[in-house]
Design a protein around this motif. Structure first.
Motif, PDB file in Angstrom:
ATOM      1  N   LYS A  87      -3.146   5.133  -2.458  1.00 22.20           N
ATOM      2  CA  LYS A  87      -4.005   5.970  -1.972  1.00 22.20           C
ATOM      3  C   LYS A  87      -3.637   7.260  -2.018  1.00 22.20           C
ATOM      4  O   LYS A  87      -2.599   7.679  -1.560  1.00 22.20           O
TER       5      LYS A  87
ATOM      6  N   ASP B 272      -4.936  11.556  -1.004  1.00 26.35           N
ATOM      7  CA  ASP B 272      -5.944  12.329  -0.418  1.00 26.35           C
ATOM      8  C   ASP B 272      -5.247  13.664  -0.105  1.00 26.35           C
ATOM      9  O   ASP B 272      -3.900  14.107  -0.485  1.00 26.35           O
TER      10      ASP B 272
ATOM     11  N   VAL C 279       3.868   8.778   6.004  1.00 24.62           N
ATOM     12  CA  VAL C 279       2.506   8.375   6.100  1.00 24.62           C
ATOM     13  C   VAL C 279       2.480   6.866   5.576  1.00 24.62           C
ATOM     14  O   VAL C 279       1.329   6.328   5.513  1.00 24.62           O
ATOM     15  N   GLN C 280       3.316   6.279   5.380  1.00 25.52           N
ATOM     16  CA  GLN C 280       3.484   4.810   4.828  1.00 25.52           C
ATOM     17  C   GLN C 280       3.050   4.012   6.443  1.00 25.52           C
ATOM     18  O   GLN C 280       3.679   4.173   7.486  1.00 25.52           O
TER      19      GLN C 280
ATOM     20  N   THR D 229       0.929   5.412   0.021  1.00 29.41           N
ATOM     21  CA  THR D 229       0.060   6.789   0.294  1.00 29.41           C
ATOM     22  C   THR D 229       0.722   7.651  -0.088  1.00 29.41           C
ATOM     23  O   THR D 229       1.767   8.122   0.181  1.00 29.41           O
TER      24      THR D 229
ATOM     25  N   SER E  24      -0.104  12.159   0.248  1.00 21.18           N
ATOM     26  CA  SER E  24      -1.130  12.970   0.769  1.00 21.18           C
ATOM     27  C   SER E  24      -0.747  14.398   0.568  1.00 21.18           C
ATOM     28  O   SER E  24       0.520  14.837   0.719  1.00 21.18           O
TER      29      SER E  24
ATOM     30  N   SER F  54     -10.472   9.770   0.382  1.00 20.72           N
ATOM     31  CA  SER F  54      -9.224   9.106  -0.220  1.00 20.72           C
ATOM     32  C   SER F  54      -9.564   8.563  -1.495  1.00 20.72           C
ATOM     33  O   SER F  54     -10.775   7.881  -1.688  1.00 20.72           O
TER      34      SER F  54
ATOM     35  N   PHE G 109      -8.364   5.854  -4.601  1.00 19.03           N
ATOM     36  CA  PHE G 109      -7.064   4.855  -4.944  1.00 19.03           C
ATOM     37  C   PHE G 109      -7.112   4.394  -6.232  1.00 19.03           C
ATOM     38  O   PHE G 109      -7.959   4.735  -7.178  1.00 19.03           O
TER      39      PHE G 109
ATOM     40  N   ASP H  91       0.969  -1.171  -0.012  1.00 15.29           N
ATOM     41  CA  ASP H  91      -0.041   0.008  -0.109  1.00 15.29           C
ATOM     42  C   ASP H  91       0.916   1.464  -0.107  1.00 15.29           C
ATOM     43  O   ASP H  91       1.713   1.391   0.815  1.00 15.29           O
TER      44      ASP H  91
ATOM     45  N   GLN I 168       5.505  11.654   2.139  1.00 11.69           N
ATOM     46  CA  GLN I 168       5.097  10.315   1.355  1.00 11.69           C
ATOM     47  C   GLN I 168       5.947   9.019   2.220  1.00 11.69           C
ATOM     48  O   GLN I 168       5.236   7.968   2.196  1.00 11.69           O
TER      49      GLN I 168
END
Length: 267
Positions: A168, A170, A216-217, A49, A51, A129, A131, A47, A213
């Protein structure tokens, strides 16, 4: 005596080589194997992410780079690979993102390619969010034999796929996983950094030039000993807060009334 020992060692080595020739050791055959293709990133995390929540308002886009790798040796010609986007993805091509790659291929003489995804900041990301589900499929150049392996976590077995990644995106300024209530590392985090606030997080990022980045993992805390950094960050910010207060310019939270503080472990 030394000469005899050397002679014996050399003789043993020659005999070993001879035995190997007789056994006919197999060499990896690229053409027969057709080479598997996978995401190296998936070896540690599936995953990703991104943001925009802590970026300045004038930041309108971001470029994410993801490596795609083939098993085996380089080949003399470009090899196209099959990258698919799941229909369940909520990031929309041309609106929320674009691929900057002209083609999806492992270039001649190479064993890896880099996907470049340009993400566009928009109002929808501030509400929820979005995806993007990436999947590498087999084609005439590549197999996906290096597909998955079983992994045990909390006494449960699940399959870890090396050909799939979930992205993801956002624009929500919430806490990173390690600073979120219920997370394994939450107690330790608030002990050093104190209660989360977007303003404090932005200050932390700015003061220490951190990569949002990465922060936020989901597994940031326990990768490369990152958790040990919290003490240094907390001590540094506490010293800065004290310095600013003594100068008559104390640091407040967003309400302009509450002084910004660190956790009880900060020195």
């Amino acid at each position: 005596m030394k000469k005899e020992i050397i002679y014996i060692c050399v003789l043993a080595f020659v005999m070993m080589l001879s035995a190997c020739r007789k056994d006919g050791l197999e060499v990896y055959d690229d053409e027969a194997a057709k080479n598997s293709i996978y995401f190296p990133k998936a070896d540690t995390i599936n995953d990703l992410t991104v943001s925009f929540g802590y970026s300045k308002s004038n930041v309108k886009d971001s470029i994410l780079k993801i490596v795609v790798r083939a098993i085996g040796s380089p080949q003399p010609a470009d090899r196209l690979y099959n990258l698919t986007i799941s229909d369940s993805s909520t990031l929309k091509s041309g609106i929320d993102y674009d691929f900057l790659n002209k083609s999806f291929a492992i270039k001649a003489g190479k064993v890896a390619d880099t996907l470049k995804i340009k993400l566009y900041r928009n109002a929808a990301m501030a509400k929820d969010s979005l995806f993007l589900y990436l999947d590498l499929k087999p084609n005439e150049n590549f197999t996906n034999d290096y597909l998955y392996r079983p992994v045990t976590s909390n006494n449960k077995v699940y399959m870890k796929y090396y050909t799939r990644l979930k992205l993801k995106v956002d624009d929500i300024a919430g806490p990173p996983p390690f600073w979120t209530p219920g997370n394994t590392y939450y107690t330790s985090t608030i002990g050093y950094l104190g209660t989360f606030s977007s303003l404090k997080f932005q200050m932390l990022i700015s003061r220490y030039n951190l990569d949002v980045q990465e922060l936020v993992q989901p597994n940031w805390f326990n990768v490369n000993g990152n958790g040990r950094r919290l003490g240094g960050w907390a001590n540094g910010l506490k010293a800065y807060f004290t310095q600013m207060a003594l100068a008559g310019t104390p640091i407040y939270e967003a309400d302009g009334v509450t002084l910004m503080t660190m956790g009880r472990y900060a020195q």
